[in-house]
Motif scaffolding. Structure first.
Motif, short mmCIF file in Angstrom:
data_model
loop_
_atom_site.label_atom_id
_atom_site.label_comp_id
_atom_site.label_asym_id
_atom_site.label_seq_id
_atom_site.Cartn_x
_atom_site.Cartn_y
_atom_site.Cartn_z
N ASN A 160 0.81 -1.23 0.00
CA ASN A 160 0.00 0.00 0.00
C ASN A 160 0.84 1.27 0.00
O ASN A 160 0.35 2.34 -0.37
CB ASN A 160 -0.94 0.01 1.21
N ASP A 161 2.09 1.17 0.43
CA ASP A 161 2.99 2.32 0.43
C ASP A 161 3.88 2.35 -0.80
O ASP A 161 4.86 3.09 -0.84
CB ASP A 161 3.86 2.31 1.70
N PHE A 162 3.57 1.52 -1.79
CA PHE A 162 4.35 1.41 -3.03
C PHE A 162 5.80 1.00 -2.77
O PHE A 162 6.72 1.48 -3.40
CB PHE A 162 4.30 2.73 -3.82
N ARG A 168 -3.27 12.48 -4.70
CA ARG A 168 -3.75 13.39 -5.75
C ARG A 168 -4.38 12.63 -6.92
O ARG A 168 -5.32 13.10 -7.54
CB ARG A 168 -2.60 14.25 -6.27
N PHE A 169 -3.83 11.48 -7.25
CA PHE A 169 -4.31 10.69 -8.38
C PHE A 169 -4.67 9.29 -7.92
O PHE A 169 -4.01 8.31 -8.27
CB PHE A 169 -3.25 10.62 -9.48
N PRO A 170 -5.72 9.14 -7.09
CA PRO A 170 -6.02 7.82 -6.51
C PRO A 170 -6.38 6.76 -7.55
O PRO A 170 -6.01 5.60 -7.42
CB PRO A 170 -7.20 8.11 -5.57
N ALA A 171 -7.13 7.14 -8.61
CA ALA A 171 -7.52 6.16 -9.62
C ALA A 171 -6.30 5.67 -10.39
O ALA A 171 -6.16 4.47 -10.66
CB ALA A 171 -8.54 6.77 -10.57
N LEU A 172 -5.41 6.58 -10.73
CA LEU A 172 -4.18 6.21 -11.44
C LEU A 172 -3.25 5.41 -10.54
O LEU A 172 -2.54 4.51 -11.01
CB LEU A 172 -3.47 7.46 -11.94
N ALA A 173 -3.27 5.72 -9.25
CA ALA A 173 -2.40 5.01 -8.31
C ALA A 173 -2.77 3.54 -8.24
O ALA A 173 -1.90 2.67 -8.14
CB ALA A 173 -2.47 5.64 -6.93
N ARG A 174 -4.07 3.22 -8.30
CA ARG A 174 -4.49 1.82 -8.28
C ARG A 174 -3.97 1.08 -9.52
O ARG A 174 -3.55 -0.07 -9.45
CB ARG A 174 -6.02 1.73 -8.21
N VAL A 175 -4.02 1.77 -10.66
CA VAL A 175 -3.51 1.17 -11.89
C VAL A 175 -1.99 0.98 -11.79
O VAL A 175 -1.46 -0.07 -12.18
CB VAL A 175 -3.87 2.05 -13.11
N ALA A 176 -1.30 1.98 -11.26
CA ALA A 176 0.16 1.89 -11.14
C ALA A 176 0.55 0.76 -10.20
O ALA A 176 1.53 0.04 -10.47
CB ALA A 176 0.72 3.22 -10.62
#
Length: 612
Positions: free
Chosen positions: A194-196, A548-556
């Protein structure tokens, strides 16, 4: 002075902090002033995290209490029973004996030692000196009891980590031993928490019996994933070599797969350059020269003397391996570096053959021509390299090969053939969703490396995946507007002509066109920002930007888990070759797999202990 300091040391940067010698965890000494320092926190740390050390600490503390001011034991009468107990050997189930047995198994696994080490005179004397009450276990007890116990502990730890992962990528490969009739199939996993933070684990290096057909491999995959209770929907991708049986096995098992980029580069270089007649002839001569020194100690010592006379560094010539094109590159490099020494040697001693002036020129030009390939191979072999590195690497490499240079004279055909081979081997990478989306969510690249006619298609792929994952996600969407995230610190320096191509491509590409819709605006804002430096870490970027970009973060978090090579599996088999070697060529495959599993995953338990 308290004996607890046998297990801690004062932090060199802050005297108020003590550092554990076992797990390197830090703890406060109990106050802000020296007069208020105490050891309560340190003793609690031992009791909670290091039971073996705590038992020893208690024993040492009791012994110290019996000592007088001069360090001599007080004259206390002990009973005959107590005296006999101090001489009595530990039982097998005694906590101290079990702790030592575990350390012996850890030593065997981590250091690639044979089980027979417990019968070696030096090792047994060392252990007897350190703990006279300990009885060395038998080989059977180690393999049947101690090894499975430690394997179970590590397995449970890895199982918990895997269970918490939502999207996991894997690498796999098959290895055959040169010292025994054994083949093994590997499976390694990596994911982002979750912390990448990138997590890696070795799951299997199991025996692969019989013919290596696609059906047999697919069946083995099914057993592996069932063992770990990993559903197919959690499998992002399996990275494998270019063999047809591996590709077909992944397809039959029903999971997406990608070829190893390093293997594809190997095929491109071998087929596009090293197979050229003039180049192959020069390499054949070079191999004979290197082989002469590899097989003659006298020639090797004479060559070293000549290097010293010429005030050159004493270096050995490198032999190449047919399955590693970059080893051929390093062989050419070593030959060209030692050109003067080789010429001096040939004047005084006999060589089986010598390179002509034309062949020397071909080698020098081939080194220059293949340098970008070698740099790209090193880059994609890093532990944090991902599928996002494929498209930018191929585009930059293709552009570099398409440019003309004065150094091309004499190797124009090879360069043209290399360009064609790269184009053929990597045809269609920009339209492969696993590559394209990973590249888009890597903040170092975004959409800047796509061909003009492929860029819009890549954006649409990203928007589609963002929409699909947002529809099943539970996170609250945030406005895309906001201050830009601070660039993460560089992780490594890169120089060379290939890097120039990366920068050249970035400067030519504009920001994307305006789009509408909540998620589309988020994608537009992300793509509209400048890319982070090529040397920065995309995981750290998303760790600080996911709000800032939660939707993109899930994809990343899903697409950046995929490695671009099967290097992890190949490195695993390097370790396997040390376990199944000439000293242990009859080791049972189950024991070999447990040893490898412990060796590769035991450090995970150490790291997590340090966090607690």
């Amino acid at each position: 002075m308290s004996v607890v300091w046998n297990y801690f040391q004062v932090s060199p940067s802050d005297v108020k902090v003590a550092i554990c010698n076992d797990c390197k965890a830090s703890g406060m000494r109990g106050g802000t002033k020296i007069s208020a320092f105490n050891t309560s926190n340190l003793i609690s740390h031992l009791r909670m995290n290091h039971s073996e050390s705590y038992e020893t600490f208690v024993q040492q503390s009791n012994e110290k209490k019996q000592q007088g001011p001069a360090g001599l034991k007080q004259k206390t009468q002990i009973t005959l029973k107590e005296s006999n107990e101090k001489r009595q050997k530990y039982a097998k189930d005694h906590p101290r004996a079990k702790a030592i047995n575990r350390k012996i198994i850890e030593c065997i696994a981590l250091d690639n030692q044979p089980f027979s080490i417990v019968q070696d005179a030096g090792f047994t004397k060392l252990v007897e000196f350190l703990e006279p009450r300990f009885t060395m276990p038998s080989l059977r007890y180690l393999t049947d009891v101690c090894l499975p116990e430690l394997h179970s502990v590590v397995y449970s730890h890895v199982e918990k980590l895997i269970a918490d992962a939502v999207s996991i990528s894997f690498t796999t490969d098959i290895w055959s031993s040169s010292v025994s009739q054994v083949s093994m199939l590997s499976l390694t996993a990596q994911w982002l928490d979750n912390d990448f933070v990138l997590k890696k684990s070795v799951l299997h290096s199991q025996e692969c019996r019989g013919s290596h057909t696609a059906e047999a491999i697919a069946s083995a995959f099914e057993g592996m994933f069932e063992t770990w209770k990993i559903p197919k929907e959690n499998v992002h991708v399996v990275v494998r070599d270019n063999a047809r049986n591996m590709a077909k096995a992944a397809s039959e098992f029903g999971v997406p797969s990608l070829p190893c980029m390093a293997h594809t580069l190997q095929l491109a270089v071998n087929g596009g350059a090293l197979s050229q007649r003039s180049i192959a002839d020069a390499l054949a001569v070079g191999r004979r020269v290197v082989g002469h020194f590899k097989h003659s100690p006298l020639a090797c010592s004479r060559f070293e003397d000549i290097q010293k006379e010429l005030n050159m560094p004493v270096k050995k010539l490198q032999q190449d391996v047919s399955t590693r094109w970059n080893s051929t590159y390093y062989m050419m490099q070593s030959l060209v570096e030692q050109k003067r020494a080789l010429s001096a040697y040939a004047a005084d001693y006999e060589l089986p053959t010598t390179l002509t002036a034309t062949q020397w020129g071909i080698m020098e030009k081939m080194i220059t021509l293949l340098e970008p390939f070698e740099q790209l191979t090193r880059d994609i072999s890093f532990a944090e390299a991902t599928a996002a590195d494929v498209i930018p690497g191929v585009v930059s490499l293709t552009r570099l090969l398409a440019k003309t240079d004065e150094s091309d004279q004499g190797v124009q055909t090879a360069k043209h053939t290399l360009l064609e081979a790269v184009g053929k081997r990597f045809d269609g990478v920009q339209t492969e969703p696993l590559y394209a989306i990973a590249t888009m969510v890597d903040a170092r690249y975004k959409d800047r490396y796509f061909d003009p006619d492929k860029k819009e298609e890549a954006r649409n792929m990203l928007l589609k995946v963002v929409d699909e994952m947002a529809s099943v996600g539970s996170d609250q969407e945030e406005d895309a507007a906001g201050a830009s995230a601070q660039n993460p610190p560089p992780k490594r320096a890169r120089t060379g002509r290939l890097l120039d191509m990366y920068q050249e491509i970035l400067t030519e590409n504009d920001v994307p066109k305006h789009t509408t819709g909540k998620l589309a605006l988020q994608v537009h804002a992300y793509l509209g920002e400048a890319t982070i430096p090529k040397t920065a870490c995309p995981f750290k970027y998303w760790g600080s930007t996911q709000i800032r970009f939660p939707a993109l973060a899930r994809v990343a978090r899903k697409y950046l888990t995929a490695p671009c090579t099967s290097v992890d599996s190949e490195r695993l088999f390097s370790a396997v070759s040390h376990v199944i070697d000439e000293k242990r060529n009859r080791i049972h495959c189950n024991n070999a797999e447990m040893l490898i599993f412990i060796q590769k995953n035991l450090p995970l338990t150490y790291m997590d202990k340090g966090k607690n």
